[in-house]
Design a protein around this motif. Structure first.
Motif, PDB file in Angstrom:
ATOM      1  N   TYR A  15       0.613  -1.217   0.132  1.00  0.00           N
ATOM      2  CA  TYR A  15      -0.056   0.010   0.000  1.00  0.00           C
ATOM      3  C   TYR A  15       0.812   1.368   0.076  1.00  0.00           C
ATOM      4  O   TYR A  15       0.377   2.271  -0.489  1.00  0.00           O
ATOM      5  CB  TYR A  15      -1.069   0.050   1.187  1.00  0.00           C
ATOM      6  CG  TYR A  15      -2.041  -0.879   0.999  1.00  0.00           C
ATOM      7  CD1 TYR A  15      -2.890  -0.962  -0.184  1.00  0.00           C
ATOM      8  CD2 TYR A  15      -2.636  -1.715   2.074  1.00  0.00           C
ATOM      9  CE1 TYR A  15      -4.054  -1.901  -0.423  1.00  0.00           C
ATOM     10  CE2 TYR A  15      -3.640  -2.404   2.068  1.00  0.00           C
ATOM     11  CZ  TYR A  15      -4.381  -2.599   0.768  1.00  0.00           C
ATOM     12  OH  TYR A  15      -5.512  -3.330   0.822  1.00  0.00           O
ATOM     13  N   SER A  19      -0.742   2.438  -5.395  1.00  0.00           N
ATOM     14  CA  SER A  19      -2.082   3.232  -4.839  1.00  0.00           C
ATOM     15  C   SER A  19      -3.170   2.170  -5.381  1.00  0.00           C
ATOM     16  O   SER A  19      -3.379   1.693  -6.590  1.00  0.00           O
ATOM     17  CB  SER A  19      -2.592   4.350  -5.718  1.00  0.00           C
ATOM     18  OG  SER A  19      -1.438   5.501  -5.552  1.00  0.00           O
ATOM     19  N   VAL A  20      -3.787   1.422  -4.375  1.00  0.00           N
ATOM     20  CA  VAL A  20      -4.681   0.254  -4.559  1.00  0.00           C
ATOM     21  C   VAL A  20      -6.009   0.855  -4.203  1.00  0.00           C
ATOM     22  O   VAL A  20      -6.071   1.254  -2.810  1.00  0.00           O
ATOM     23  CB  VAL A  20      -4.265  -0.860  -3.807  1.00  0.00           C
ATOM     24  CG1 VAL A  20      -5.305  -1.904  -3.925  1.00  0.00           C
ATOM     25  CG2 VAL A  20      -3.017  -1.388  -4.169  1.00  0.00           C
ATOM     26  N   GLU A  21      -7.037   0.888  -4.709  1.00  0.00           N
ATOM     27  CA  GLU A  21      -8.521   1.558  -4.360  1.00  0.00           C
ATOM     28  C   GLU A  21      -9.036   0.393  -3.609  1.00  0.00           C
ATOM     29  O   GLU A  21      -9.924   0.730  -2.810  1.00  0.00           O
ATOM     30  CB  GLU A  21      -9.139   1.751  -5.777  1.00  0.00           C
ATOM     31  CG  GLU A  21      -8.633   2.868  -6.430  1.00  0.00           C
ATOM     32  CD  GLU A  21      -9.222   3.415  -7.534  1.00  0.00           C
ATOM     33  OE1 GLU A  21     -10.562   2.851  -7.799  1.00  0.00           O
ATOM     34  OE2 GLU A  21      -8.742   4.354  -8.371  1.00  0.00           O
ATOM     35  N   ASN A  22      -9.028  -1.053  -3.871  1.00  0.00           N
ATOM     36  CA  ASN A  22      -9.728  -1.930  -3.153  1.00  0.00           C
ATOM     37  C   ASN A  22      -8.842  -2.678  -2.370  1.00  0.00           C
ATOM     38  O   ASN A  22      -7.743  -2.838  -2.609  1.00  0.00           O
ATOM     39  CB  ASN A  22     -10.616  -2.858  -4.220  1.00  0.00           C
ATOM     40  CG  ASN A  22     -11.469  -1.983  -5.203  1.00  0.00           C
ATOM     41  OD1 ASN A  22     -12.316  -1.250  -4.758  1.00  0.00           O
ATOM     42  ND2 ASN A  22     -11.449  -2.541  -6.551  1.00  0.00           N
ATOM     43  N   GLU A  23      -9.340  -3.720  -1.470  1.00  0.00           N
ATOM     44  CA  GLU A  23      -8.721  -4.538  -0.672  1.00  0.00           C
ATOM     45  C   GLU A  23      -8.115  -5.597  -1.581  1.00  0.00           C
ATOM     46  O   GLU A  23      -8.496  -6.023  -2.764  1.00  0.00           O
ATOM     47  CB  GLU A  23      -9.676  -5.358   0.415  1.00  0.00           C
ATOM     48  CG  GLU A  23      -8.836  -6.082   1.219  1.00  0.00           C
ATOM     49  CD  GLU A  23      -9.920  -6.536   2.368  1.00  0.00           C
ATOM     50  OE1 GLU A  23      -9.510  -7.880   2.749  1.00  0.00           O
ATOM     51  OE2 GLU A  23     -10.716  -6.219   2.597  1.00  0.00           O
ATOM     52  N   LEU A  24      -6.926  -5.945  -1.094  1.00  0.00           N
ATOM     53  CA  LEU A  24      -6.065  -6.525  -2.012  1.00  0.00           C
ATOM     54  C   LEU A  24      -6.282  -8.164  -1.779  1.00  0.00           C
ATOM     55  O   LEU A  24      -6.661  -8.645  -0.663  1.00  0.00           O
ATOM     56  CB  LEU A  24      -4.621  -6.601  -1.750  1.00  0.00           C
ATOM     57  CG  LEU A  24      -3.626  -5.489  -2.217  1.00  0.00           C
ATOM     58  CD1 LEU A  24      -2.304  -5.541  -1.622  1.00  0.00           C
ATOM     59  CD2 LEU A  24      -3.540  -5.385  -3.744  1.00  0.00           C
ATOM     60  N   ASP A  25      -6.726  -8.995  -2.959  1.00  0.00           N
ATOM     61  CA  ASP A  25      -6.513 -10.253  -2.935  1.00  0.00           C
ATOM     62  C   ASP A  25      -4.989 -11.015  -2.687  1.00  0.00           C
ATOM     63  O   ASP A  25      -4.259 -10.285  -3.589  1.00  0.00           O
ATOM     64  CB  ASP A  25      -6.907 -10.864  -4.167  1.00  0.00           C
ATOM     65  CG  ASP A  25      -7.156 -12.317  -4.329  1.00  0.00           C
ATOM     66  OD1 ASP A  25      -6.261 -13.105  -3.569  1.00  0.00           O
ATOM     67  OD2 ASP A  25      -8.127 -12.795  -4.916  1.00  0.00           O
ATOM     68  N   GLN A  28      -3.713 -11.924  -5.725  1.00  0.00           N
ATOM     69  CA  GLN A  28      -3.919 -10.779  -7.176  1.00  0.00           C
ATOM     70  C   GLN A  28      -2.445 -10.576  -7.724  1.00  0.00           C
ATOM     71  O   GLN A  28      -1.271 -10.346  -6.844  1.00  0.00           O
ATOM     72  CB  GLN A  28      -4.597  -9.773  -6.620  1.00  0.00           C
ATOM     73  CG  GLN A  28      -4.913  -8.768  -7.687  1.00  0.00           C
ATOM     74  CD  GLN A  28      -5.819  -7.651  -7.362  1.00  0.00           C
ATOM     75  OE1 GLN A  28      -5.828  -7.553  -5.942  1.00  0.00           O
ATOM     76  NE2 GLN A  28      -6.202  -6.801  -8.147  1.00  0.00           N
ATOM     77  N   ILE A  33      -1.963  -4.434 -11.082  1.00  0.00           N
ATOM     78  CA  ILE A  33      -2.339  -3.338 -10.284  1.00  0.00           C
ATOM     79  C   ILE A  33      -1.420  -2.180 -10.365  1.00  0.00           C
ATOM     80  O   ILE A  33      -1.667  -1.269  -9.460  1.00  0.00           O
ATOM     81  CB  ILE A  33      -2.996  -3.830  -9.178  1.00  0.00           C
ATOM     82  CG1 ILE A  33      -1.980  -4.404  -8.069  1.00  0.00           C
ATOM     83  CG2 ILE A  33      -4.208  -4.581  -9.255  1.00  0.00           C
ATOM     84  CD1 ILE A  33      -2.516  -4.627  -6.823  1.00  0.00           C
TER      85      ILE A  33
END
Length: 84
Positions: A15, A19-25, A28, A33
């Motif tokens: 993080y 810049s991650v908008e959603n929760e990470l899998d 993933q 991303i």
């Protein structure tokens, strides 16, 4: 250090770099991303600083930094002296 603690610290480092908008899998692809070569180096520095060790040259493969789970596995192996 427990694997769950390692994963949480890895996620915090990710993080800080991406810049991650959603929760990470955890499985993933970080490349999908926004993890590019420069951000990978930033992430490596964050991880080395946070976990107080240096990655060996042979560990610096993009495949080792492709997902949160893969990074956590690599760190778990280093911290617990497991051969990968």
């Amino acid at each position: 250090m427990e694997k769950g603690q390692i994963i949480e610290q890895v996620i915090q480092s990710v993080y800080m770099v991406i810049s991650v908008e959603n929760e990470l899998d955890y499985n993933q692809s970080l490349l999908e991303i926004g993890l590019d070569s420069l951000k990978t180096m930033e992430l490596i520095i964050q991880l080395e600083t946070g976990f107080h060790f240096n990655f060996e040259d042979e560990e610096l493969l993009i495949s080792n930094f492709s997902t949160v789970n893969r990074i956590a596995e690599l760190i778990d192996n280093k911290l617990n002296f497991k051969v990968i």
